[in-house]
Design a protein around this motif. Structure first.
Motif, PDB file in Angstrom:
ATOM      1  N   VAL A   1      20.402  47.223 -29.426  1.00 12.03           N
ATOM      2  CA  VAL A   1      20.545  47.623 -30.823  1.00 12.03           C
ATOM      3  C   VAL A   1      22.026  47.572 -31.191  1.00 12.03           C
TER       4      VAL A   1
ATOM      5  N   SER B   1      20.463  54.390 -36.524  1.00 12.60           N
ATOM      6  CA  SER B   1      20.759  55.753 -36.968  1.00 12.60           C
ATOM      7  C   SER B   1      21.413  55.743 -38.344  1.00 12.60           C
TER       8      SER B   1
ATOM      9  N   GLU C   1      12.710  50.555 -36.648  1.00 13.22           N
ATOM     10  CA  GLU C   1      12.267  51.552 -35.669  1.00 13.22           C
ATOM     11  C   GLU C   1      11.236  50.959 -34.730  1.00 13.22           C
ATOM     12  N   ARG C   2      10.271  50.240 -35.293  1.00 12.22           N
ATOM     13  CA  ARG C   2       9.257  49.649 -34.426  1.00 12.22           C
ATOM     14  C   ARG C   2       9.881  48.666 -33.443  1.00 12.22           C
TER      15      ARG C   2
ATOM     16  N   TYR D   1      11.636  50.674 -30.725  1.00 15.45           N
ATOM     17  CA  TYR D   1      10.661  51.288 -29.806  1.00 15.45           C
ATOM     18  C   TYR D   1      10.078  50.228 -28.888  1.00 15.45           C
TER      19      TYR D   1
ATOM     20  N   LEU E   1      12.648  49.288 -26.255  1.00 15.52           N
ATOM     21  CA  LEU E   1      12.946  50.293 -25.234  1.00 15.52           C
ATOM     22  C   LEU E   1      11.724  50.607 -24.391  1.00 15.52           C
ATOM     23  N   ILE E   2      10.616  50.911 -25.104  1.00 15.40           N
ATOM     24  CA  ILE E   2       9.472  51.451 -24.364  1.00 15.40           C
ATOM     25  C   ILE E   2       8.763  50.363 -23.598  1.00 15.40           C
TER      26      ILE E   2
ATOM     27  N   SER F   1      10.944  47.987 -20.741  1.00 11.69           N
ATOM     28  CA  SER F   1      11.296  48.433 -19.405  1.00 11.69           C
ATOM     29  C   SER F   1      10.283  47.967 -18.376  1.00 11.69           C
ATOM     30  N   GLU F   2       9.068  47.627 -18.825  1.00 12.42           N
ATOM     31  CA  GLU F   2       8.080  47.207 -17.829  1.00 12.42           C
ATOM     32  C   GLU F   2       7.947  45.695 -17.795  1.00 12.42           C
TER      33      GLU F   2
ATOM     34  N   ARG G   1      -1.355  44.808 -32.357  1.00  9.49           N
ATOM     35  CA  ARG G   1      -0.810  44.719 -31.000  1.00  9.49           C
ATOM     36  C   ARG G   1      -1.899  44.581 -29.968  1.00  9.49           C
TER      37      ARG G   1
END
Lengths: 265, 217
Positions: free
Chosen positions: A174, A194, A233-234, A237, A240-241, A244-245, A259
């Motif tokens: 970001v 932010s 924001e989406r 998210y 990040l979320i 990571s996998e 999705r």
């Protein structure tokens, strides 16, 4: 409603109505000049914004190649403003406000976007006005009203959204400023997201008062701004979320399609 | 947003936020459930079950600015101050507009009274008697325009900003005055004569541009 007392009564009226005609002609000429200037300024501002969307860093001066592209457009904008500045003096400032407001808003969008890219801050209304009048370099001053400033900021949130998402797709991460004005490293916890959220919050809490046109435009633009914040924001998210996998360099699907289900974990 | 609701919303968000300068943590908190419910429920358990939760949450906290002293607070404070100034200015402008509208509504009801009497002219009633009542109303109009001038003196140099609020009623007034003048004298009412009848010193030449076209109707 014509006078009916023969021919003598018509001559005093003729001169009066000729006076009206002259005043109306001048009024319409001024209005046309403002409308044309507004169109030119809008077109040039949009081109500046397209060029600025190629920037990939936040908090540093615009790269040379991009500023070389934007400079001629700035020159066009300032010369257009300078041409109509005499028409916007005194009482006429509000008289033709609705005709020049499009150009003023687009100009606000362009310079606030550039200011944000360079400093990661929102330009103040006074600073924007000063920049406009400095660029014009004429005696007559043009004021940037509160309404034009606010509506320009609304549009700028859309550009910030595009900037954030393209940066996340190309550079990854970001966007946030990592260096201050002198090039030294700074620890910065503010990001585009932010800042976008805060700006959207401030804009949302503004009561647009009983000015019909401003209230209508502001409410429409607020809807778009909130959608822009939502999109960023989406994307964050997702990055990040779900990033990571996934293997490094993977980017989330930023389309609006439904999705896919997440497989096992 | 309605002012009362907006103030309540502002106060609500300020109390819930740990740091009053960054109320957007609230929006962060209430957007999160929306996203999780639209995804499959496995996402929630994934999010809470992973060891990476701690590192993720610290990054997310950074993005939600739950403890933000490190960033530049001055820009947010100046933004806040600027928007408070805007809020004040817009409220003043709004209250001025309300006062103008109050006077304008009285002007409009007076013109309706005058018009009602004047309409009888088309039914071939004797003119001089009919004109008496409306002429008395001119005095009322004069006083109302005086009040309007007092209100408008609060915003010098912004004649056109609020012009739209009283323009059409004034056009009606001038057209009625001109009609009455013509009934009496058979001559067109002059711009300056109209101004005298209404006692308006603040009216400008441009005023006539918008009012005389109304006469033709």
């Amino acid at each position: 409603m014509t006078s009916n007392d023969g021919g003598e009564g018509t001559s005093p009226y003729m001169s009066i109505f000729e006076g009206f005609r002259n005043e109306l002609d001048q009024h319409h000429d001024r209005r046309e000049r403002c409308i044309k200037a507004s169109r030119d300024i809008t077109a040039a501002s949009k081109k500046i914004i397209f060029a600025l969307q190629r920037v990939r860093t936040l908090g540093s001066v615009i790269p040379e190649n991009i500023s070389r592209t934007t400079q001629p457009y700035y020159d066009t904008i300032y010369s257009s403003f300078a041409a109509v500045a005499p028409d916007l003096q005194g009482l006429n400032a509000h008289r033709y406000a609705r005709n020049i407001t499009g150009g003023l808003q687009e100009y606000m969008e362009a310079i606030s976007f550039q200011y944000y890219l360079e400093k990661q801050e929102i330009i103040t209304r006074e600073a924007a006005e000063a920049q406009l009048n400095q660029g014009m370099q004429v005696e007559a001053r043009i004021a940037i009203g509160v309404e034009d400033y606010i509506l320009g900021l609304y549009d700028m949130t859309g550009e910030l959204m595009r900037f954030a998402i393209t940066n996340m797709a190309t550079v990854g991460g970001v966007p946030q400023a990592r260096h201050d004005g002198d090039g030294a490293e700074i620890s910065n916890t503010r990001t585009v997201l932010s800042d976008l959220r805060e700006l959207s919050f401030r804009l949302e809490t503004l009561d647009s008062g009983s000015d019909f046109h401003f209230a209508r435009d502001a409410s429409k633009k607020l809807v778009v701004t909130k959608q822009s914040v939502d999109k960023v924001e989406r994307a964050v998210y997702g990055l990040l979320i779900r990033g990571s996998e996934r293997p490094k360099g993977w980017m989330p699907d930023l389309s609006d399609a439904p999705r896919e289900e997440i497989e096992g974990f | 947003m309605r002012p009362a609701f907006r103030n309540a919303y502002l106060n609500f968000s300020r109390c819930l936020s740990p740091n009053p300068k960054f109320p957007n943590t609230l929006s962060f908190l209430h957007t999160f459930p929306t996203i999780s419910t639209s995804q499959s429920p496995t996402l929630i358990s994934f999010w809470f079950g992973r060891e990476t939760f701690r590192s993720l949450s610290s990054t997310l906290c950074c993005y939600s600015m739950a403890g933000g002293e490190a960033q530049a607070p001055h820009s947010s404070a100046s933004l806040e101050k600027q928007f408070e100034d805007f809020h004040v200015q817009l409220e003043e402008s709004g209250s001025l507009r309300d006062r103008i509208r109050a006077v304008v509504m009285e002007i409009e009801s007076t013109t309706r009274l005058m018009n009602a009497t004047l309409l009888l002219v088309h039914q071939s009633r004797p003119t001089p008697e009919l004109l008496e009542k409306p002429k008395a109303q001119i005095g009322v109009l004069k006083e109302l325009y005086n009040r309007l001038a007092v209100v408008l003196r609060e915003c010098p140099g912004q004649y056109y900003r609020y012009h739209g609020d009283w323009r059409s009623e004034t056009q009606t007034v001038v057209s009625l005055l001109a009609f009455m003048h013509w009934l009496e004298t058979g001559i067109l009412l002059m711009h300056s004569e109209a101004e005298d009848k209404l006692g308006c010193m603040f009216l400008l030449p441009y005023f006539c541009l918008f009012t005389f076209p109304a006469l033709v109707s």
